[in-house]
Write an enzyme that holds these catalytic residues in place. Sequence first.
Site, short mmCIF file in Angstrom:
data_model
loop_
_atom_site.label_atom_id
_atom_site.label_comp_id
_atom_site.label_asym_id
_atom_site.label_seq_id
_atom_site.Cartn_x
_atom_site.Cartn_y
_atom_site.Cartn_z
CG HIS A 1 -0.51 0.12 2.52
ND1 HIS A 1 -0.31 1.34 3.12
CD2 HIS A 1 -0.19 -0.80 3.45
CE1 HIS A 1 0.11 1.15 4.37
NE2 HIS A 1 0.20 -0.13 4.59
CD GLU B 1 -3.09 -1.38 5.02
OE1 GLU B 1 -2.92 -2.45 5.61
OE2 GLU B 1 -2.84 -0.28 5.57
ZN LIG Z 1 0.71 -1.00 6.49
#
Ligand SMILES: [Zn+2]
Length: 358
Positions: free
Chosen positions: A75, A218
């Site tokens: 991410h 994320e």
């Molecule tokens: Zn992370």
Amino acid sequence: MVIVKAQEGIKLSINQNLEKLSNACGVTGRENEVRELMTRLMTPYADEILVDKLENVIAIKKGKEKSPKIMLAAHMDEVGLMVKTITKEGFLQFTKMGGIDDRILPAQKVTVLSRKGALSGIIGSKPPHIQKEEERKKIIAFDELFIDIGAESKENVTSLGIAIGDPVAFDIKYTRLGEDVAVGKAFDNRAGCVTMIEALKLMEKTDFTICAVGTVQEEVGLRGAATAAFGVDPDLAIALDVTIAGDVPGVREFDTSVKMGKGPALTISDSGLITPPKVLRWLIDAAEEEKIPFQIESGLLGSTDAARIYLTRQGILSGNISIPTRYIHSPVSMLTLRDIENSAKLTVAAIKRISRYF
Ligand SMILES: [Zn+2]
């Protein structure tokens, strides 16, 4: 899907990649600076680069036709703040983007990313001298704090280009401590991004198709990974992320035995994923056979993109390779470059062995 024009790529070392990516700002939902950087850094090792509608970036390395497809996910977003209100005196009140402990906020230096550019500020609070006894014992919640950019009024703030919704990142510059230790901002998860680039670099030729995805959002619920995994539709996935290194005073072995510098961590279970035993075996065998140091962790709170990918379509076999990192979700964290190197090596070693297991 938009195919990103193959702009000029850059080839850098682990240290240089981490420095560039750590110093860049990509507060959740505003990952553009990191995405542009990731595109340039993955270009030399990819056949094609795509950006999907949520703005995940997907670098594809093509394998043989009909060969298994592996998704790597790192991410790009970082925890940070967002401007929520501007007071008439010219102070910025804010909300948090992702999990941040209120106790670490006061007196931090921050960067406000306005449409006219980056502006420095500090997080202020009521001075302790004029706090009542009970007040001093209390944690100051984020909604009692404010960002001071030295402005005189609301008009002054808006004339600088600052608006409600602007992302605010911690202002910490990347620094090396000795040969192998680095400290900096947003190692969660620029360390995973660097690992992914390094794995692409080490992979050279592969029979399998690799989709290396820099995911968005994320930190607020594994959102980018959800659409990316659906779109990529891989046979297998590995999330590359950081994990808590517990080798500091006050952490019990029971909470985590993972140590910084002792190799990538493989997760048995966290709050979103029980790694399928077959996947775990595959990763452990790869590490053991290539003599890559590794650590095992289990029963963790929190999860990674792997948890969301696992639940995509009819289910996608997923696992984690994590870089032990101290002080994650605070303005500054610490890790060793060799843990990144070993995480990349392990990723490649595992990919080489896929046909033996799946
Ligand atoms: Zn992370």
